[in-house]
Design an enzyme around this catalytic site. Structure first.
Site, mmCIF file in Angstrom:
data_model
loop_
_atom_site.group_PDB
_atom_site.id
_atom_site.type_symbol
_atom_site.label_atom_id
_atom_site.label_comp_id
_atom_site.label_asym_id
_atom_site.label_seq_id
_atom_site.Cartn_x
_atom_site.Cartn_y
_atom_site.Cartn_z
ATOM 1 N N GLY A 23 63.590 54.037 104.804
ATOM 2 C CA GLY A 23 63.976 54.616 106.082
ATOM 3 C C GLY A 23 63.838 53.639 107.238
ATOM 4 O O GLY A 23 63.322 52.533 107.076
ATOM 5 N N GLY B 104 65.210 55.832 97.673
ATOM 6 C CA GLY B 104 66.400 56.351 96.989
ATOM 7 C C GLY B 104 67.506 56.672 97.964
ATOM 8 O O GLY B 104 68.404 57.460 97.659
ATOM 9 N N ALA C 271 64.408 42.397 127.084
ATOM 10 C CA ALA C 271 64.265 43.077 128.377
ATOM 11 C C ALA C 271 63.345 44.283 128.215
ATOM 12 O O ALA C 271 63.336 44.939 127.164
ATOM 13 C CB ALA C 271 65.632 43.542 128.881
ATOM 14 N N GLU D 98 69.998 40.770 125.046
ATOM 15 C CA GLU D 98 69.833 40.846 123.586
ATOM 16 C C GLU D 98 68.780 39.812 123.205
ATOM 17 O O GLU D 98 68.927 38.629 123.494
ATOM 18 C CB GLU D 98 71.164 40.581 122.876
ATOM 19 N N CYS E 86 74.280 46.082 112.390
ATOM 20 C CA CYS E 86 75.478 46.228 111.553
ATOM 21 C C CYS E 86 76.084 44.873 111.207
ATOM 22 O O CYS E 86 76.369 44.585 110.046
ATOM 23 C CB CYS E 86 76.507 47.103 112.265
ATOM 24 N N HIS F 107 101.785 59.406 93.438
ATOM 25 C CA HIS F 107 101.504 59.226 92.019
ATOM 26 C C HIS F 107 101.862 57.817 91.559
ATOM 27 O O HIS F 107 102.868 57.292 92.023
ATOM 28 C CB HIS F 107 102.324 60.254 91.229
ATOM 29 N N GLY G 268 76.608 49.820 119.581
ATOM 30 C CA GLY G 268 76.697 50.798 120.658
ATOM 31 C C GLY G 268 76.626 50.142 122.027
ATOM 32 O O GLY G 268 77.408 50.466 122.930
HETATM 33 P P1 NDP Z 1 67.283 56.725 104.077
HETATM 34 O O1 NDP Z 1 66.715 57.696 105.027
HETATM 35 O O2 NDP Z 1 68.682 56.862 103.620
HETATM 36 O O3 NDP Z 1 66.372 56.680 102.784
HETATM 37 C C1 NDP Z 1 64.996 56.457 102.857
HETATM 38 C C2 NDP Z 1 64.436 56.561 101.466
HETATM 39 O O4 NDP Z 1 63.061 56.224 101.489
HETATM 40 C C3 NDP Z 1 64.544 57.979 100.915
HETATM 41 O O5 NDP Z 1 64.897 57.892 99.565
HETATM 42 C C4 NDP Z 1 63.134 58.518 101.107
HETATM 43 O O6 NDP Z 1 62.782 59.478 100.167
HETATM 44 C C5 NDP Z 1 62.315 57.260 100.865
HETATM 45 N N1 NDP Z 1 61.006 57.349 101.492
HETATM 46 C C6 NDP Z 1 60.730 57.605 102.785
HETATM 47 N N2 NDP Z 1 59.404 57.607 102.987
HETATM 48 C C7 NDP Z 1 58.830 57.349 101.806
HETATM 49 C C8 NDP Z 1 57.483 57.260 101.365
HETATM 50 N N3 NDP Z 1 56.467 57.414 102.206
HETATM 51 N N4 NDP Z 1 57.256 56.987 100.059
HETATM 52 C C9 NDP Z 1 58.291 56.832 99.204
HETATM 53 N N5 NDP Z 1 59.575 56.911 99.559
HETATM 54 C C10 NDP Z 1 59.854 57.180 100.849
HETATM 55 O O7 NDP Z 1 67.005 55.314 104.747
HETATM 56 P P2 NDP Z 1 67.517 53.858 104.391
HETATM 57 O O8 NDP Z 1 66.365 52.983 104.729
HETATM 58 O O9 NDP Z 1 68.090 53.778 103.035
HETATM 59 O O10 NDP Z 1 68.691 53.665 105.422
HETATM 60 C C11 NDP Z 1 68.448 53.848 106.819
HETATM 61 C C12 NDP Z 1 69.679 54.369 107.509
HETATM 62 O O11 NDP Z 1 70.620 53.342 107.587
HETATM 63 C C13 NDP Z 1 70.386 55.491 106.762
HETATM 64 O O12 NDP Z 1 69.884 56.752 107.125
HETATM 65 C C14 NDP Z 1 71.798 55.330 107.183
HETATM 66 O O13 NDP Z 1 71.989 56.102 108.344
HETATM 67 C C15 NDP Z 1 71.932 53.861 107.525
HETATM 68 N N6 NDP Z 1 72.692 53.148 106.485
HETATM 69 C C16 NDP Z 1 73.984 53.497 106.259
HETATM 70 C C17 NDP Z 1 74.708 52.860 105.287
HETATM 71 C C18 NDP Z 1 76.115 53.266 105.039
HETATM 72 O O14 NDP Z 1 76.703 53.936 105.874
HETATM 73 N N7 NDP Z 1 76.708 52.895 103.896
HETATM 74 C C19 NDP Z 1 74.142 51.790 104.479
HETATM 75 C C20 NDP Z 1 72.766 51.510 104.791
HETATM 76 C C21 NDP Z 1 72.086 52.176 105.757
HETATM 77 P P3 NDP Z 1 63.177 61.023 100.368
HETATM 78 O O15 NDP Z 1 64.650 61.113 100.230
HETATM 79 O O16 NDP Z 1 62.450 61.702 99.280
HETATM 80 O O17 NDP Z 1 62.693 61.392 101.730
#
Ligand code: NDP
Length: 463
Positions: A263, A177, A116, A35, A43, A437, A15
């Site tokens: 997350g 997940g 910064a 930076e 990314c 096809h 960005g």
């Molecule tokens: P996500 O938000 O996708 O997933 C976080 C996972 O961690 C969820 O399964 C969540 O469970 C779990 N979680 C969160 N807190 C806890 C906890 N306290 N205990 C146990 N489990 C927990 O984040 P990611 O880290 O996978 O990815 C971050 C961001 O990066 C994504 O939101 C996406 O925007 C971006 N990204 C995009 C990609 C792509 O476009 N292909 C690839 C990689 C990243 P629950 O679902 O139950 O809340």
């Protein structure tokens, strides 16, 4: 008042670099950028790019399986050479980092390779103590992986670490997940690591269409990842050179590496925001309006630090729109309402745009068109992978509300399907489109009858 720059950008990721390049190169602004790490940001350096290359590497064993099905009866991959791959990966990331730096400089951006912090509404202080003033400041510092607050979690790794491993672990645990946990589990498994994934929910990828989530969970298991649903770690401790991981069901497992993919959070701390009065949300995200402008008129923010839609192309679009609006005399907002995305699983990816079936049900009635089939390429090879394609259509307007694809190259397909859907295409427009096809994508234009009609708050009923 005269300023050192018209714009100072904090953060050299997707960005920030886009905003800086457009402001300087296309609109003639005097732009400085700081930076603290490597140009390119999450990314390019520790996210999408190295991840996708690792996905390609992880596909090899499956390709060999497929090739044997086509008569290359001795196709074998042999062991994976992580050191060879890492060296090439490092070279590629260095090349991209140089390209990012070069392109920004070529546009006229002055890069400061240091951290910064904000001093006031128009001033930043660099790590070497020097200060720069700017009429506008753009914060584009992204996000950072978050852990979950359990004892011993510092023994675990985060997504950034995967690309820096000296050696691959023999046995690894992925916690989570979401996007990263599913993609990393898929990668590690493909590279020959004994991989377990622990997710607290009942199907991976919460927020995606339920049927797709179930297909994804099944595929992860079929690959050989030990996916444990409804399970979370509670404590990590060192044990004879390994990590003993205690789970909430009372079990303990040992791993060579534990990755938290739980997350990401906006990287808004220690930025000097308290010196400016820029408002933040509880999550730490910088609060911005539809113009990416913060509560302080001279300070803007784009990308993951604003926690709107945390995807690279969104940050790029936000940075571009900001530069056009503020420096190009062309007011542009970003529409965050309809954004396609893809999860790079293997062999089938999951890609999506628009409403899920569950969201459509909350909105009102929708017709569900879907096709489940075995793609000819893997079927001939004797593999049992199934593709699922699904369209959700408003029965009154005929508008396509959502499209979900679980299949090979689903990410490529959704990019193209996103064009008509963004334009407001109807199911009749899809039907009027001649099929290509034989492809898998042709199913998107040949689904003739809905498999069910869902109604607000009611269970699906047959049409
Ligand atoms: P996500 O938000 O996708 O997933 C976080 C996972 O961690 C969820 O399964 C969540 O469970 C779990 N979680 C969160 N807190 C806890 C906890 N306290 N205990 C146990 N489990 C927990 O984040 P990611 O880290 O996978 O990815 C971050 C961001 O990066 C994504 O939101 C996406 O925007 C971006 N990204 C995009 C990609 C792509 O476009 N292909 C690839 C990689 C990243 P629950 O679902 O139950 O809340």
């Amino acid at each position: 008042m005269t300023f050192d720059y018209d714009l100072f950008v904090i953060g050299g990721g997707s960005g920030g670099v886009r905003a800086a390049r457009i402001a300087a190169g296309e609109h003639g602004a005097r732009v400085g950028l700081a930076e603290e790490s490597r140009m390119g940001g999450t990314c390019v350096i520790r996210g999408c790019v190295p991840k996708k290359l690792m996905i390609f590497a992880a596909q090899a064993a499956q390709m060999a399986d497929e090739m044997r099905g086509y008569g290359w009866c001795h196709a074998e991959t042999g062991p994976f050479d992580w050191h060879f791959f890492r060296e090439k990966l490092d070279e590629e990331l260095n090349r991209l980092e140089r390209a990012y730096t070069h392109n920004a400089e070529k546009s006229g951006v002055e890069i400061h390779h240091q951290r910064a912090r904000l001093v006031d509404h128009h001033t930043v202080e660099l790590a070497d103590g020097s200060r720069k003033t700017a009429k506008h400041i753009l914060i584009a510092v992204g996000g950072r992986p978050a852990r979950i607050g359990i004892p011993g979690e510092e023994l675990g790794l985060i997504s950034d670490d995967l690309f820096l491993l000296e050696d691959l672990p023999r046995r690894a645990l992925l916690v989570g997940g979401g996007f990263i946990a599913c993609e990393f589990a898929t990668i590690l498994n493909g590279l020959g690591v004994d991989t377990m994934q622990a997710y607290r929910g009942d199907a991976v990828l919460r927020g995606f269409d339920r049927e797709m989530r179930e297909m994804a969970s099944l595929q992860i298991q079929q690959l050989g990842v030990d996916l444990r649903l409804g399970l979370s770690p509670t404590r990590l401790e060192k044990d004879a050179g390994r990590i003993a991981t205690h789970f909430d069901d009372g079990t303990v497992e040992h791993f060579d590496a534990v990755f938290f993919a739980t997350g990401r959070q906006p990287y808004s701390w220690d930025l000097g925001l308290e010196n400016t009065g820029v408002h933040r949300k509880e999550s730490g995200a910088i609060e911005v309006d539809e113009w990416s402008q913060s509560s302080v008129p001279s300070i803007f923010a784009v990308g993951d630090v604003t926690n709107r839609v945390n995807l690279t192309p969104v940050a790029i679009r936000e940075g571009h729109a900001f530069a056009d609006t503020v420096f190009g005399g062309r007011a542009r907002k970003v529409d965050h309402s309809l954004i396609a995305s893809a999860v790079y699983l293997r062999p089938h990816e999951l890609a999506t745009i628009g409403l899920t079936e569950e969201q459509a049900r909350l909105r009102g009635a929708a017709d569900v068109y879907s096709a489940v089939f075995r793609p000819m390429r893997s079927m001939f090879a004797g593999l049992d992978a199934r593709t699922l394609m699904k369209l959700l259509v408003d029965p009154e307007t005929d508008k396509v509300l959502g499209c979900h694809i679980f299949g090979p190259d689903a990410g490529e397909m959704i990019q193209l399907a996103a064009i008509p859907i963004t334009m407001g295409a109807t199911k009749a427009d899809f039907d009027a489109t001649m099929a290509v096809h034989p492809t898998a994508a042709e199913e998107l234009v040949t689904m003739r009858h809905p498999v069910r009609r869902i109604r607000e708050e009611t269970d699906p009923g047959a049409v």
